[in-house]
Design a protein around this motif. Structure first.
Motif, PDB file in Angstrom:
ATOM      1  N   ALA A 142       0.831  -1.210   0.000  1.00 50.02           N
ATOM      2  CA  ALA A 142       0.000   0.000   0.000  1.00 50.02           C
ATOM      3  C   ALA A 142       0.867   1.261   0.000  1.00 50.02           C
ATOM      4  CB  ALA A 142      -0.930  -0.007   1.213  1.00 50.02           C
ATOM      5  N   GLN A 143       1.975   1.217   0.725  1.00 50.14           N
ATOM      6  CA  GLN A 143       2.881   2.373   0.730  1.00 50.14           C
ATOM      7  C   GLN A 143       3.537   2.549  -0.635  1.00 50.14           C
ATOM      8  OE1 GLN A 143       5.345   1.478   4.196  1.00 50.14           O
ATOM      9  NE2 GLN A 143       4.290   3.068   5.380  1.00 50.14           N
ATOM     10  N   HIS A 144       3.975   1.454  -1.246  1.00 51.91           N
ATOM     11  CA  HIS A 144       4.598   1.545  -2.573  1.00 51.91           C
ATOM     12  C   HIS A 144       3.625   2.049  -3.632  1.00 51.91           C
ATOM     13  CE1 HIS A 144       7.935  -1.498  -1.338  1.00 51.91           C
ATOM     14  NE2 HIS A 144       8.225  -0.265  -0.980  1.00 51.91           N
ATOM     15  N   ALA A 145       2.341   1.743  -3.438  1.00 53.69           N
ATOM     16  CA  ALA A 145       1.315   2.200  -4.382  1.00 53.69           C
ATOM     17  C   ALA A 145       0.855   3.624  -4.074  1.00 53.69           C
ATOM     18  CB  ALA A 145       0.128   1.236  -4.356  1.00 53.69           C
ATOM     19  N   GLY A 146       1.400   4.229  -3.021  1.00 54.33           N
ATOM     20  CA  GLY A 146       1.009   5.592  -2.659  1.00 54.33           C
ATOM     21  C   GLY A 146      -0.357   5.673  -2.004  1.00 54.33           C
ATOM     22  N   LEU A 147      -0.852   4.547  -1.458  1.00 57.30           N
ATOM     23  CA  LEU A 147      -2.177   4.516  -0.846  1.00 57.30           C
ATOM     24  C   LEU A 147      -2.146   4.809   0.652  1.00 57.30           C
ATOM     25  CD1 LEU A 147      -3.414   1.281  -2.656  1.00 57.30           C
ATOM     26  CD2 LEU A 147      -4.021   3.655  -3.228  1.00 57.30           C
ATOM     27  N   ILE A 148      -0.997   4.553   1.259  1.00 57.30           N
ATOM     28  CA  ILE A 148      -0.804   4.788   2.691  1.00 57.30           C
ATOM     29  C   ILE A 148       0.442   5.647   2.870  1.00 57.30           C
ATOM     30  CG2 ILE A 148      -0.126   3.650   4.862  1.00 57.30           C
ATOM     31  CD1 ILE A 148      -1.999   1.432   4.285  1.00 57.30           C
ATOM     32  N   LYS A 149       0.363   6.544   3.840  1.00 51.87           N
ATOM     33  CA  LYS A 149       1.485   7.441   4.119  1.00 51.87           C
ATOM     34  C   LYS A 149       2.745   6.641   4.460  1.00 51.87           C
ATOM     35  CE  LYS A 149      -1.727  10.734   6.129  1.00 51.87           C
ATOM     36  NZ  LYS A 149      -2.238  11.278   7.402  1.00 51.87           N
ATOM     37  N   ASN A 150       3.885   7.231   4.122  1.00 48.68           N
ATOM     38  CA  ASN A 150       5.176   6.595   4.391  1.00 48.68           C
ATOM     39  C   ASN A 150       5.832   7.117   5.671  1.00 48.68           C
ATOM     40  OD1 ASN A 150       5.666   4.718   2.247  1.00 48.68           O
ATOM     41  ND2 ASN A 150       5.759   6.475   0.868  1.00 48.68           N
ATOM     42  N   ASN A 151       5.066   7.767   6.545  1.00 46.92           N
ATOM     43  CA  ASN A 151       5.662   8.349   7.745  1.00 46.92           C
ATOM     44  C   ASN A 151       5.873   7.343   8.876  1.00 46.92           C
ATOM     45  OD1 ASN A 151       2.929   8.090   8.191  1.00 46.92           O
ATOM     46  ND2 ASN A 151       2.737  10.016   9.317  1.00 46.92           N
ATOM     47  N   CYS A 152       5.427   6.119   8.695  1.00 47.15           N
ATOM     48  CA  CYS A 152       5.637   5.036   9.667  1.00 47.15           C
ATOM     49  C   CYS A 152       6.103   3.792   8.923  1.00 47.15           C
ATOM     50  CB  CYS A 152       4.345   4.699  10.408  1.00 47.15           C
ATOM     51  SG  CYS A 152       3.804   5.956  11.557  1.00 47.15           S
ATOM     52  N   GLN A 179     -20.289  -1.020  17.894  1.00 45.17           N
ATOM     53  CA  GLN A 179     -19.112  -0.713  17.088  1.00 45.17           C
ATOM     54  C   GLN A 179     -18.111  -1.846  17.223  1.00 45.17           C
ATOM     55  OE1 GLN A 179     -16.704   2.671  18.219  1.00 45.17           O
ATOM     56  NE2 GLN A 179     -16.280   3.128  16.076  1.00 45.17           N
ATOM     57  N   GLY A 180     -17.767  -2.439  16.091  1.00 46.76           N
ATOM     58  CA  GLY A 180     -16.853  -3.563  16.107  1.00 46.76           C
ATOM     59  C   GLY A 180     -15.577  -3.279  15.347  1.00 46.76           C
ATOM     60  N   PRO A 181     -14.822  -4.323  15.044  1.00 46.52           N
ATOM     61  CA  PRO A 181     -13.543  -4.170  14.365  1.00 46.52           C
ATOM     62  C   PRO A 181     -13.630  -3.471  13.001  1.00 46.52           C
ATOM     63  CG  PRO A 181     -13.737  -6.361  15.296  1.00 46.52           C
ATOM     64  CD  PRO A 181     -15.072  -5.701  15.459  1.00 46.52           C
ATOM     65  N   ALA A 182     -14.699  -3.690  12.256  1.00 45.68           N
ATOM     66  CA  ALA A 182     -14.801  -3.078  10.924  1.00 45.68           C
ATOM     67  C   ALA A 182     -14.853  -1.548  11.021  1.00 45.68           C
ATOM     68  CB  ALA A 182     -16.012  -3.616  10.169  1.00 45.68           C
ATOM     69  N   ASP A 183     -15.573  -1.038  12.016  1.00 43.68           N
ATOM     70  CA  ASP A 183     -15.644   0.418  12.216  1.00 43.68           C
ATOM     71  C   ASP A 183     -14.279   0.984  12.588  1.00 43.68           C
ATOM     72  OD1 ASP A 183     -18.405   0.622  11.718  1.00 43.68           O
ATOM     73  OD2 ASP A 183     -18.873   0.096  13.794  1.00 43.68           O
ATOM     74  N   ILE A 184     -13.591   0.299  13.474  1.00 45.83           N
ATOM     75  CA  ILE A 184     -12.258   0.738  13.896  1.00 45.83           C
ATOM     76  C   ILE A 184     -11.292   0.685  12.709  1.00 45.83           C
ATOM     77  CG2 ILE A 184     -10.297   0.198  15.412  1.00 45.83           C
ATOM     78  CD1 ILE A 184     -12.844   1.436  16.789  1.00 45.83           C
ATOM     79  N   ALA A 185     -11.414  -0.347  11.896  1.00 45.89           N
ATOM     80  CA  ALA A 185     -10.551  -0.476  10.717  1.00 45.89           C
ATOM     81  C   ALA A 185     -10.755   0.693   9.759  1.00 45.89           C
ATOM     82  CB  ALA A 185     -10.829  -1.802  10.002  1.00 45.89           C
ATOM     83  N   ARG A 186     -12.013   1.073   9.531  1.00 42.92           N
ATOM     84  CA  ARG A 186     -12.285   2.204   8.633  1.00 42.92           C
ATOM     85  C   ARG A 186     -11.644   3.480   9.160  1.00 42.92           C
ATOM     86  NH1 ARG A 186     -16.922  -0.738   7.767  1.00 42.92           N
ATOM     87  NH2 ARG A 186     -18.091   0.162   9.479  1.00 42.92           N
ATOM     88  N   THR A 187     -11.740   3.688  10.466  1.00 41.77           N
ATOM     89  CA  THR A 187     -11.144   4.883  11.069  1.00 41.77           C
ATOM     90  C   THR A 187      -9.621   4.839  10.906  1.00 41.77           C
ATOM     91  OG1 THR A 187     -12.932   5.071  12.663  1.00 41.77           O
ATOM     92  CG2 THR A 187     -10.867   6.185  13.212  1.00 41.77           C
ATOM     93  N   PHE A 188      -9.025   3.706  11.227  1.00 41.78           N
ATOM     94  CA  PHE A 188      -7.567   3.571  11.110  1.00 41.78           C
ATOM     95  C   PHE A 188      -7.116   3.809   9.677  1.00 41.78           C
ATOM     96  CE2 PHE A 188      -3.847   1.045  10.034  1.00 41.78           C
ATOM     97  CZ  PHE A 188      -2.923   1.484  10.960  1.00 41.78           C
ATOM     98  N   LEU A 189      -7.769   3.136   8.735  1.00 43.39           N
ATOM     99  CA  LEU A 189      -7.334   3.241   7.332  1.00 43.39           C
ATOM    100  C   LEU A 189      -7.536   4.652   6.782  1.00 43.39           C
ATOM    101  CD1 LEU A 189      -8.534  -0.224   6.003  1.00 43.39           C
ATOM    102  CD2 LEU A 189      -6.200   0.486   6.564  1.00 43.39           C
ATOM    103  N   SER A 190      -8.593   5.332   7.216  1.00 48.72           N
ATOM    104  CA  SER A 190      -8.788   6.715   6.740  1.00 48.72           C
ATOM    105  C   SER A 190      -7.705   7.629   7.319  1.00 48.72           C
ATOM    106  CB  SER A 190     -10.174   7.230   7.093  1.00 48.72           C
ATOM    107  OG  SER A 190     -10.309   7.426   8.480  1.00 48.72           O
ATOM    108  N   THR A 191      -7.227   7.317   8.500  1.00 50.77           N
ATOM    109  CA  THR A 191      -6.181   8.120   9.149  1.00 50.77           C
ATOM    110  C   THR A 191      -4.828   7.961   8.472  1.00 50.77           C
ATOM    111  OG1 THR A 191      -7.347   7.928  11.251  1.00 50.77           O
ATOM    112  CG2 THR A 191      -5.034   8.585  11.358  1.00 50.77           C
ATOM    113  N   VAL A 192      -4.512   6.761   8.022  1.00 51.35           N
ATOM    114  CA  VAL A 192      -3.187   6.505   7.448  1.00 51.35           C
ATOM    115  C   VAL A 192      -3.170   6.609   5.917  1.00 51.35           C
ATOM    116  CG1 VAL A 192      -2.477   5.051   9.373  1.00 51.35           C
ATOM    117  CG2 VAL A 192      -3.473   3.978   7.338  1.00 51.35           C
ATOM    118  N   SER A 193      -4.335   6.782   5.323  1.00 50.86           N
ATOM    119  CA  SER A 193      -4.382   6.870   3.848  1.00 50.86           C
ATOM    120  C   SER A 193      -3.685   8.114   3.347  1.00 50.86           C
ATOM    121  CB  SER A 193      -5.846   6.874   3.364  1.00 50.86           C
ATOM    122  OG  SER A 193      -6.441   5.632   3.614  1.00 50.86           O
ATOM    123  N   ALA A 194      -3.015   7.954   2.211  1.00 53.47           N
ATOM    124  CA  ALA A 194      -2.277   9.083   1.618  1.00 53.47           C
ATOM    125  C   ALA A 194      -3.210  10.013   0.885  1.00 53.47           C
ATOM    126  CB  ALA A 194      -1.224   8.529   0.658  1.00 53.47           C
TER     127      ALA A 194
END
Length: 194
Positions: A142-152, A179-194
């Motif tokens: 995902a980082q190589h594709a520019g989909l996730i930030k490279n700061n971590c 609220q289960g894992p899918a909701d938390i995953a969406r929040t996490f992925l939106s936070t780290v998305s490039a």
């Protein structure tokens, strides 16, 4: 020690019952009496298949890891995009959680790792390594594709994502939330998305 691939149909039923108990009550929260009642057999019959609780749970975690690896292969076969793979991964946790607020077997057992037999603890560590290795590769992609930030580092993102999903299950159960894992995953992925 037995291997999960050598199980008889009755041994499979015993493992299935023990898995449900572990997901609800943990290693120290169930006994062979509990399993015998669920399966509808006498306690000595369980000892015929698994001489000790340690053996039963070790084989159970081996099977759980094997099945989870199968889920990872299905995800890879169905989804090309790393982001879709990460969402599908969270859906596996969501599916488990939606069954009576059950927790991941290894998440539940991991919380008890200090009091578990070494063979069980080793299998739990293997489960987490399989997951972290897979997630690290997906995060790297995902980082190589520019989909996730490279700061971590991808390894840190993988560990954070898995921790968030496992934690979402515990928090959801403890707070009786929807609220289960899918909701938390969406929040996490939106936070780290490039």
């Amino acid at each position: 020690m037995k291997h999960f691939s050598e199980m008889t149909p009755m041994a499979e039923r015993i493992i299935d019952a023990a898995q449900g108990l572990i997901q609800q009550q943990g290693y120290n929260g169930f006994s062979y009496d509990d399993v015998a009642k669920l399966v509808g057999i006498k306690k000595p019959s369980i000892h015929h298949h698994f001489s000790k609780k340690e053996e039963l749970v070790t084989v159970l975690v081996q099977r759980y890891t094997h099945r989870f690896r199968g889920e990872l292969l299905v995800i890879e076969g169905l989804h090309a995009s790393p982001m879709e793979r990460l969402a599908a991964y969270a859906a596996v946790f969501e599916q488990t959680f939606n069954r009576e607020r059950r927790l991941c077997v290894c998440g539940m057992l991991g919380a008890e790792s200090g009091s578990l037999p070494e063979a069980v603890a080793d299998e739990i560590a293997r489960f987490f390594k399989v997951n972290l290795d897979w997630l690290t590769q997906i995060m790297t992609d995902a980082q190589h594709a520019g989909l996730i930030k490279n700061n971590c580092a991808a390894e840190s993102l993988a560990q954070t994502y898995l921790s968030a999903l496992e934690g979402a299950m515990v928090l959801g159960r403890g707070m009786h939330t929807v609220q289960g894992p899918a909701d938390i995953a969406r929040t996490f992925l939106s936070t780290v998305s490039a």
